[in-house]
Scaffold this motif. Structure first.
Motif, PDB file in Angstrom:
ATOM      1  N   SER A   1       0.848  -1.188   0.000  1.00 49.57           N
ATOM      2  CA  SER A   1       0.000   0.000   0.000  1.00 49.57           C
ATOM      3  C   SER A   1       0.883   1.237   0.000  1.00 49.57           C
ATOM      4  N   ARG A   2       0.408   2.280  -0.672  1.00 52.01           N
ATOM      5  CA  ARG A   2       1.157   3.544  -0.674  1.00 52.01           C
ATOM      6  C   ARG A   2       0.329   4.654  -0.032  1.00 52.01           C
ATOM      7  N   ALA A   3      -0.616   4.247   0.836  1.00 58.71           N
ATOM      8  CA  ALA A   3      -1.503   5.242   1.450  1.00 58.71           C
ATOM      9  C   ALA A   3      -0.721   6.236   2.307  1.00 58.71           C
TER      10      ALA A   3
ATOM     11  N   PRO B   1       6.875  16.371  -2.153  1.00 60.59           N
ATOM     12  CA  PRO B   1       6.632  16.067  -3.569  1.00 60.59           C
ATOM     13  C   PRO B   1       6.847  14.591  -3.914  1.00 60.59           C
ATOM     14  N   TYR B   2       6.174  14.137  -4.979  1.00 59.21           N
ATOM     15  CA  TYR B   2       6.256  12.749  -5.473  1.00 59.21           C
ATOM     16  C   TYR B   2       7.716  12.364  -5.721  1.00 59.21           C
ATOM     17  N   ALA B   3       8.477  13.278  -6.352  1.00 58.73           N
ATOM     18  CA  ALA B   3       9.876  12.968  -6.687  1.00 58.73           C
ATOM     19  C   ALA B   3      10.716  12.786  -5.423  1.00 58.73           C
TER      20      ALA B   3
ATOM     21  N   GLY C   1       7.638   5.533  -3.739  1.00 58.98           N
ATOM     22  CA  GLY C   1       7.201   5.572  -5.130  1.00 58.98           C
ATOM     23  C   GLY C   1       7.112   4.188  -5.744  1.00 58.98           C
ATOM     24  N   ILE C   2       7.343   4.123  -7.057  1.00 62.01           N
ATOM     25  CA  ILE C   2       7.213   2.857  -7.789  1.00 62.01           C
ATOM     26  C   ILE C   2       8.050   1.762  -7.124  1.00 62.01           C
ATOM     27  N   LEU C   3       9.273   2.114  -6.676  1.00 61.79           N
ATOM     28  CA  LEU C   3      10.157   1.074  -6.133  1.00 61.79           C
ATOM     29  C   LEU C   3       9.648   0.488  -4.817  1.00 61.79           C
TER      30      LEU C   3
ATOM     31  N   ALA D   1       9.801  -1.596 -18.687  1.00 59.51           N
ATOM     32  CA  ALA D   1      10.447  -0.274 -18.706  1.00 59.51           C
ATOM     33  C   ALA D   1       9.591   0.754 -17.965  1.00 59.51           C
ATOM     34  N   HIS D   2       9.292   0.438 -16.708  1.00 58.31           N
ATOM     35  CA  HIS D   2       8.477   1.320 -15.865  1.00 58.31           C
ATOM     36  C   HIS D   2       9.404   2.173 -15.004  1.00 58.31           C
ATOM     37  N   ALA D   3      10.426   1.524 -14.432  1.00 62.89           N
ATOM     38  CA  ALA D   3      11.423   2.216 -13.604  1.00 62.89           C
ATOM     39  C   ALA D   3      12.708   1.406 -13.695  1.00 62.89           C
TER      40      ALA D   3
ATOM     41  N   VAL E   1       6.128   1.487 -22.288  1.00 63.05           N
ATOM     42  CA  VAL E   1       7.338   2.105 -21.712  1.00 63.05           C
ATOM     43  C   VAL E   1       6.931   3.360 -20.950  1.00 63.05           C
ATOM     44  N   PHE E   2       7.786   3.802 -20.041  1.00 62.01           N
ATOM     45  CA  PHE E   2       7.607   5.104 -19.393  1.00 62.01           C
ATOM     46  C   PHE E   2       8.708   5.992 -19.974  1.00 62.01           C
ATOM     47  N   CYS E   3       8.347   6.797 -20.984  1.00 58.56           N
ATOM     48  CA  CYS E   3       9.315   7.634 -21.699  1.00 58.56           C
ATOM     49  C   CYS E   3       9.287   9.009 -21.046  1.00 58.56           C
TER      50      CYS E   3
ATOM     51  N   GLY F   1       2.756   3.619 -25.158  1.00 54.12           N
ATOM     52  CA  GLY F   1       3.692   4.270 -24.250  1.00 54.12           C
ATOM     53  C   GLY F   1       3.054   5.270 -23.306  1.00 54.12           C
ATOM     54  N   HIS F   2       3.651   5.369 -22.091  1.00 52.88           N
ATOM     55  CA  HIS F   2       3.390   6.496 -21.189  1.00 52.88           C
ATOM     56  C   HIS F   2       4.267   7.624 -21.713  1.00 52.88           C
ATOM     57  N   VAL F   3       3.676   8.596 -22.375  1.00 53.78           N
ATOM     58  CA  VAL F   3       4.504   9.606 -23.041  1.00 53.78           C
ATOM     59  C   VAL F   3       4.010  11.021 -22.791  1.00 53.78           C
TER      60      VAL F   3
ATOM     61  N   GLY G   1      -7.302  10.759 -13.890  1.00 53.51           N
ATOM     62  CA  GLY G   1      -7.124  10.360 -12.490  1.00 53.51           C
ATOM     63  C   GLY G   1      -5.728  10.698 -11.984  1.00 53.51           C
ATOM     64  N   ALA G   2      -4.705  10.431 -12.797  1.00 51.08           N
ATOM     65  CA  ALA G   2      -3.326  10.726 -12.387  1.00 51.08           C
ATOM     66  C   ALA G   2      -3.135  12.239 -12.284  1.00 51.08           C
ATOM     67  N   TYR G   3      -3.725  12.962 -13.214  1.00 51.38           N
ATOM     68  CA  TYR G   3      -3.672  14.431 -13.196  1.00 51.38           C
ATOM     69  C   TYR G   3      -4.289  14.955 -11.897  1.00 51.38           C
TER      70      TYR G   3
ATOM     71  N   LEU H   1      -5.517   2.899 -13.078  1.00 54.66           N
ATOM     72  CA  LEU H   1      -5.532   2.329 -11.722  1.00 54.66           C
ATOM     73  C   LEU H   1      -4.146   1.818 -11.318  1.00 54.66           C
ATOM     74  N   ASN H   2      -3.542   2.487 -10.332  1.00 53.96           N
ATOM     75  CA  ASN H   2      -2.230   2.090  -9.799  1.00 53.96           C
ATOM     76  C   ASN H   2      -2.119   2.596  -8.357  1.00 53.96           C
ATOM     77  N   PRO H   3      -1.180   2.042  -7.564  1.00 52.08           N
ATOM     78  CA  PRO H   3      -1.165   2.375  -6.133  1.00 52.08           C
ATOM     79  C   PRO H   3      -0.611   3.759  -5.801  1.00 52.08           C
ATOM     80  N   GLY H   4       0.026   4.416  -6.778  1.00 53.65           N
ATOM     81  CA  GLY H   4       0.694   5.675  -6.470  1.00 53.65           C
ATOM     82  C   GLY H   4      -0.050   6.890  -6.983  1.00 53.65           C
ATOM     83  N   THR H   5      -0.165   6.985  -8.315  1.00 51.60           N
ATOM     84  CA  THR H   5      -0.668   8.227  -8.897  1.00 51.60           C
ATOM     85  C   THR H   5      -2.145   8.184  -9.269  1.00 51.60           C
ATOM     86  N   SER H   6      -2.768   7.013  -9.179  1.00 48.92           N
ATOM     87  CA  SER H   6      -4.176   6.928  -9.599  1.00 48.92           C
ATOM     88  C   SER H   6      -4.888   5.776  -8.882  1.00 48.92           C
TER      89      SER H   6
HETATM   90  N1  DI6 Z   1       1.459   5.605 -14.645  1.00 51.09           N
HETATM   91  C1  DI6 Z   1       2.566   5.086 -14.073  1.00 51.09           C
HETATM   92  O1  DI6 Z   1       2.960   4.028 -14.348  1.00 51.09           O
HETATM   93  C2  DI6 Z   1       3.264   6.044 -13.212  1.00 51.09           C
HETATM   94  N2  DI6 Z   1       2.383   7.154 -13.415  1.00 51.09           N
HETATM   95  C3  DI6 Z   1       1.379   6.837 -14.233  1.00 51.09           C
HETATM   96  O2  DI6 Z   1       0.473   7.582 -14.565  1.00 51.09           O
HETATM   97  C4  DI6 Z   1       3.456   5.784 -11.736  1.00 51.09           C
HETATM   98  C5  DI6 Z   1       2.835   4.601 -11.101  1.00 51.09           C
HETATM   99  C6  DI6 Z   1       3.182   4.511  -9.615  1.00 51.09           C
HETATM  100  O3  DI6 Z   1       3.459   5.527  -8.967  1.00 51.09           O
HETATM  101  O4  DI6 Z   1       3.166   3.386  -9.076  1.00 51.09           O
END
Ligand code: DI6
Ligand code: FE
Length: 410
Positions: free
Chosen positions: A81-83, A94-96, A104-106, A177-179, A214-216, A242-244, A290-292, A319-324
């Motif tokens: 969980s990333r709650a 910040p997310y970064a 984050g993703i890791l 190629a996500h992270a 990919v996450f470009c 791609g995530h672009v 949703g991510a926005y 739908l993902n545990p971090g940004t959406s």
């Molecule tokens: N899709 C993703 O894969 C990343 N952002 C997005 O919109 C981050 C996903 C995460 O934070 O787990």
């Protein structure tokens, strides 16, 4: 009408999503016949063939029927969980910065790696059930929280098993190629080589994915690295997407278009040249409000430029545990209207016809047409806009997936 049709829905307002017709291709007071798992006929309710029909009849009494909804961009398999990270973001971190501290993703990668296939299936089922309750009949599921050969294959097997457990079609996507995984810190090119030469061929051999994503982005993989990954995907017979152009413009949309990709996703920083490239290639723009929303972004995708260029627009949850972190296609559609200024017709087409194109399934899914798969939803609404505007209610009295009627579970 097909003499072997077995079940007929009558007095329905059909939203066919026939591209040649305006307003979602509405056909008032029509009947829809099904044979096996296929749509066998679409006729006015008062036609002689309908009156002569002897099989099972369902009277819709003016309710609306749409194709089953397609969520064409999700990362719904994950562990942990990333709650708490979300709480930190609320307090201003910040997310970064969270990512730098090992979150984050890791952080999801660590949890996901530590779980078995069965544990991941159990953790993911409630999220998929929530999408099903809202009318999703086809869902794309990405890997990307494994980041080793073994763990990416594990995630894709989980995606496949979810499709076997529940009445839904799954379109699995490899997102190795996500992270950059921690073992490859400072050696991104070596990880890209692993993806190209080992992970993609293994996934293709086991037929575990339809496409490669990919996450470009400046914080992830460069244009050049993504190009190498796409070239390998195509050599191995997989589609690309791609995530672009989400956080900056890295000319990612052009890259996906150059490879004739199925979809370019996010696109907040897309420019006119990128929109034209997508239009020319027939690549679908997948918008993810949703991510926005969860990231409190300020830059919106250029909806007007996409419309002007004639790019098909889809909408998905991401739908993902971090940004959406939300499992609601109708909320994503609502956000598409409220946050991005899409029309209700656009978001409805964006989770049916255009989402089917985004998953390479337009030959079978996404519209109500004779010969297409019998995946459709009966909506208890008086106007299609209610599907988008009225949230939280269960207004689907019937969800049909390949001719089997599955009442949305409550
Ligand atoms: N899709 C993703 O894969 C990343 N952002 C997005 O919109 C981050 C996903 C995460 O934070 O787990
Ligand atoms: Fe995503």
């Amino acid at each position: 009408m097909d003499p072997d049709a077995t079940h007929l829905w009558i007095h329905a307002n059909l939203l066919t999503f026939d591209r040649a017709k305006p307003h979602c291709g509405l056909l008032k007071d029509h009947a829809l016949a099904v044979r096996g798992d296929t749509i066998a006929a679409i006729l006015p309710t008062d036609s002689p063939e309908v009156r002569a029909f002897k099989g099972k009849i369902t009277d819709c009494r003016g309710k609306f029927i749409t194709p089953g909804f397609i969520d064409c961009h999700t990362h719904l398999v994950w562990g942990g969980s990333r709650a708490l990270e979300w709480e930190m973001r609320l307090s201003g971190v910040p997310y970064a910065e969270i990512a730098k501290r090992g979150g984050g993703i890791l952080s999801t990668v660590r949890s996901t790696r530590s779980m078995t296939e069965e544990q991941l299936v159990e953790a993911s089922l409630p999220r998929l059930e929530a999408l099903i309750r809202e009318g999703v009949t086809c869902v794309e599921i990405k890997s990307g929280y494994g980041l080793t050969l073994e763990d990416e294959l594990k995630m894709l097997r989980v995606a496949r098993r979810l499709g076997e457990r529940l009445p839904i079609e799954v379109s699995p996507t490899l997102l190795a190629a996500h992270a950059v995984p921690p073992e490859f810190a400072g050696r991104t090119d070596d990880y890209v080589s692993l993806i190209q030469h080992e992970i993609i061929p293994a996934v293709a051999k086991e037929r575990l994915a339809d496409a490669v994503d990919v996450f470009c982005e400046t914080i992830a993989f460069t244009h050049e690295q993504c190009h190498r990954i796409f070239a390998s995907a195509r050599m191995n017979g997989l589609a690309v997407k791609g995530h672009v152009d989400q956080l900056s413009n890295s000319r990612g949309a052009e890259l996906v278009a150059w490879h004739n990709g199925w979809s370019a996703d996010h696109l907040e920083y897309l420019d006119d040249a990128g929109a034209l490239a997508l239009a020319k290639a027939g690549t679908v723009a997948v918008l993810l409000p949703g991510a926005y929303y969860f990231l409190r972004e300020k830059q919106k995708p250029p909806v007007e430029a996409l419309r002007a260029a004639g790019v098909p627009i889809a909408v998905a949850t991401d739908l993902n545990p971090g940004t959406s972190p939300f499992a609601s296609i109708r909320l994503a559609m609502n956000m598409g209207c409220v946050l991005y200024g899409l029309t209700t017709d656009e978001v409805l087409a964006g989770v049916t016809r255009e989402a089917a194109w985004a998953l390479g399934r337009a030959d079978r899914l996404g519209t109500l047409e004779v010969g297409k798969q019998a995946d459709f939803l009966v909506w208890d609404v008086t106007h299609p806009a209610e599907i988008v505007c009225q949230l939280g209610t269960n207004i689907i009295p019937e969800r049909v997936f390949r001719e089997r009627t599955c009442q949305p579970q409550t």
